[in-house]
Scaffold this active site. Structure first.
Site, PDB file in Angstrom:
ATOM      1  NE  ARG A   1      -3.525  -1.922   1.888  1.00  0.00           N
ATOM      2  CZ  ARG A   1      -4.529  -2.868   3.255  1.00  0.00           C
ATOM      3  NH1 ARG A   1      -5.444  -1.917   3.924  1.00  0.00           N
ATOM      4  NH2 ARG A   1      -5.493  -3.746   2.860  1.00  0.00           N
TER       5      ARG A   1
ATOM      6  NE  ARG B   1      -1.842   4.200   8.777  1.00  0.00           N
ATOM      7  CZ  ARG B   1      -4.021   4.116   8.524  1.00  0.00           C
ATOM      8  NH1 ARG B   1      -3.246   3.968   7.398  1.00  0.00           N
ATOM      9  NH2 ARG B   1      -4.359   4.094   9.537  1.00  0.00           N
TER      10      ARG B   1
ATOM     11  CD  GLU C   1      -9.171  -1.435   9.896  1.00  0.00           C
ATOM     12  OE1 GLU C   1      -9.160  -0.528   9.966  1.00  0.00           O
ATOM     13  OE2 GLU C   1      -9.078  -2.269   9.004  1.00  0.00           O
TER      14      GLU C   1
ATOM     15  CB  SER D   1     -11.662  -4.507   8.019  1.00  0.00           C
ATOM     16  OG  SER D   1     -12.530  -3.527   7.650  1.00  0.00           O
TER      17      SER D   1
ATOM     18  NE  ARG E   1      -2.403  -1.705  11.697  1.00  0.00           N
ATOM     19  CZ  ARG E   1      -3.343  -0.532  11.130  1.00  0.00           C
ATOM     20  NH1 ARG E   1      -4.906  -1.342  11.405  1.00  0.00           N
ATOM     21  NH2 ARG E   1      -2.798   0.070  10.239  1.00  0.00           N
TER      22      ARG E   1
END
Length: 426
Positions: free
Chosen positions: A261, A276, A348, A351, A390
């Site tokens: 990403r 991140r 998070e 999801s 995470r």
RNA sequence: GGACAGGUGGCCGAGUGGUUUAAGGCGCACGCCUGGAAAGCGUGUGGGCGGCAACGUCUCCAGGGUUCGAAUCCCUGCCUGUCCGCCA
């Protein structure tokens, strides 16, 4: 992709539903309806002419066969033919613009999800209790550095910031988590394991809805291929253009892949350490099902993600995202946020989304109903099962001891080979 | 990367400009036959779009082109196979 018939026949309710996303689409929608009307008009004229041409062509064929002269008939046909060509070209223009516009319309949020933007997100429930410490818990970047698990400076040297290097027991931890998750999903939840390509075509990225909306968030190669931002993209698109049998549904897949990403402009808060990053590992669950089954399937896939966190003993909460906060392709999304004691925050880790028929429509994934009949669009769902960085953050931060070591959750010990990280082996 | 050969319905396979609006076979569904089944016989059997429907139209890998008319001829791309080269 939006069903244009809905926009046409149930214009008001469809527009109201889209408005829950808090983005102004009215101009777009007006233009789409207008184009759709033009499209049908042109089709009507073109097909009428084509029917005439086909009849005349048959006539020519018959005359020639009988040795007659068809010159008179042919001269009239030439004109008709060029008229058809013009209409077809016009139709193509309209359809190209229509598709381009329609591809930018996000999915319709389901009625049961909360209103509002990020502030409207609702905490549905919490599992487990955040750990208590007799000392000041450290953040994972300190633990990772001290135990020799994560080398951020060298990652930055090689590829830039946001590309962590995992070393020694840190790398082993990634491998252990990946295998642990895959084993559970395959052996206990019945998923079929997939090892997909990590680069995909533009068409594939369009199918799941990453394009055109998230173009800026994907790495594109000089060959025009995109690095996958999640395994959802290649795995869901495996069935693009196919008609599946209802009795073969649901199809359930689990895939481990790296995710790439670009995350443009994501520096600052909540980006330290490995919270991140540009490249991370994730185990992803994908389910493809009949339309009526997607609500039940959603509960299943969410539950499968939760099992991972529960087995690892990680406190988490379930968040129902509001209509203004769900992703472009999603109709409903629940996030699983794991507690991380060092950064003192919920992160998070998963999801879970249902895309209803949105991806099915874009990628043209259909199924034939039981007992036959016309094909319907499949519903698709996915959930992280779960994202690794995470999970590692939570593991390191929640399980840290006063002496600086980190206790490995019992379920993971067979995969790690040790029950504690002390830094000795790294 | 180079050379050659290909890409036709769920599958096999015919088809080199005009009843192909895709032969034939296999498979599948239904019916007949049968005590029941097999065999045999008959009928049917893709998808998209437009239309309330009747029906029309598009679709032979994809996109362009030639033609009154293209599965068929031309161009470009993609994919597959075989051989060669390179290579983990």
């Amino acid at each position: 992709m939006i069903d244009i018939k809905l926009l046409r026949d149930e214009s008001e309710s469809t527009r109201a539903t889209l408005a829950r996303r808090l983005s102004d689409l009215d101009g777009y929608l007006d233009r789409i309806v207008e184009l759709e009307e033009q499209r049908r008009g042109v089709i009507l004229s073109a097909e009428g002419l084509k029917a005439e041409r086909n009849r005349a062509s048959e006539e020519v064929s018959r005359i020639k066969k009988d040795g007659g002269d068809a010159t008179v008939l042919l001269s009239g046909l030439k004109e008709k033919s060029s008229e058809i060509k013009g209409l077809d070209a016009r139709l193509k223009e309209i359809e190209t613009e229509l598709r381009k516009k329609a591809l930018r319309i996000p999915n319709l949020p389901l009625p049961e999800i909360p209103d509002g933007g990020e502030d409207g997100n609702q905490i549905l429930r919490t599992w487990g209790d955040p750990p208590e410490f007799d000392f000041e818990p450290k953040a994972h970047w300190d633990i990772g550095h001290e135990l020799g698990l994560i080398d951020l400076p060298r990652g930055a040297k090689i590829a830039g910031s946001g590309f962590p290097v995992f070393t020694g027991a840190g790398a082993r931890l990634l491998r252990a988590l990946r295998n642990f998750m895959l084993d559970i999903h395959v052996d206990q939840h019945g998923y079929t394991e997939i090892a997909p390509p990590h680069l995909v075509t533009e068409e594939t990225a369009l199918g799941t809805g990453q394009l055109p909306d998230l173009e800026s968030n994907m790495y594109r190669t000089v060959d025009g291929l995109y690095l996958i931002p999640t395994a959802e993209v290649p795995v869901t698109n495996m069935h693009a253009g196919e008609i599946l049998q209802a009795e073969d549904l649901p199809r359930t897949y689990v895939a481990y892949t790296p995710c790439y990403r670009r995350e443009a402009g994501a520096h600052g808060k909540d980006t330290r350490g490995i919270i991140r990053v540009h490249q991370f590992d994730k185990v992803e669950l994908v389910r493809v099902c009949e339309a009526e089954q997607s609500p039940v399937e959603f509960d299943k896939i969410l539950g499968h993600s939760e099992v991972i966190l529960q087995k690892l003993g990680m406190p988490y909460r379930v968040l129902a995202l509001a209509a203004g906060d769900i992703g472009f392709a999603s109709a409903k999304t629940y996030d699983l946020e794991v507690w991380a004691a060092g950064v003192d925050n919920w992160l998070e880790a998963s999801s879970a989304s249902t895309f209803t028929d949105f991806q099915g429509r874009r990628a043209n994934i259909r199924y034939r109903p039981e007992g036959g009949g016309k094909p319907h669009f499949c519903h698709t769902l996915n959930a992280s099962g779960v994202a690794l960085p995470r999970t590692i953050i939570a593991l390191l931060e929640n399980n840290q001891q006063e002496d600086g070591s980190v206790v490995i959750p019992e379920a993971l010990v067979p995969y790690m080979g040790v029950d504690r990280l002390t830094g000795a082996s790294s």
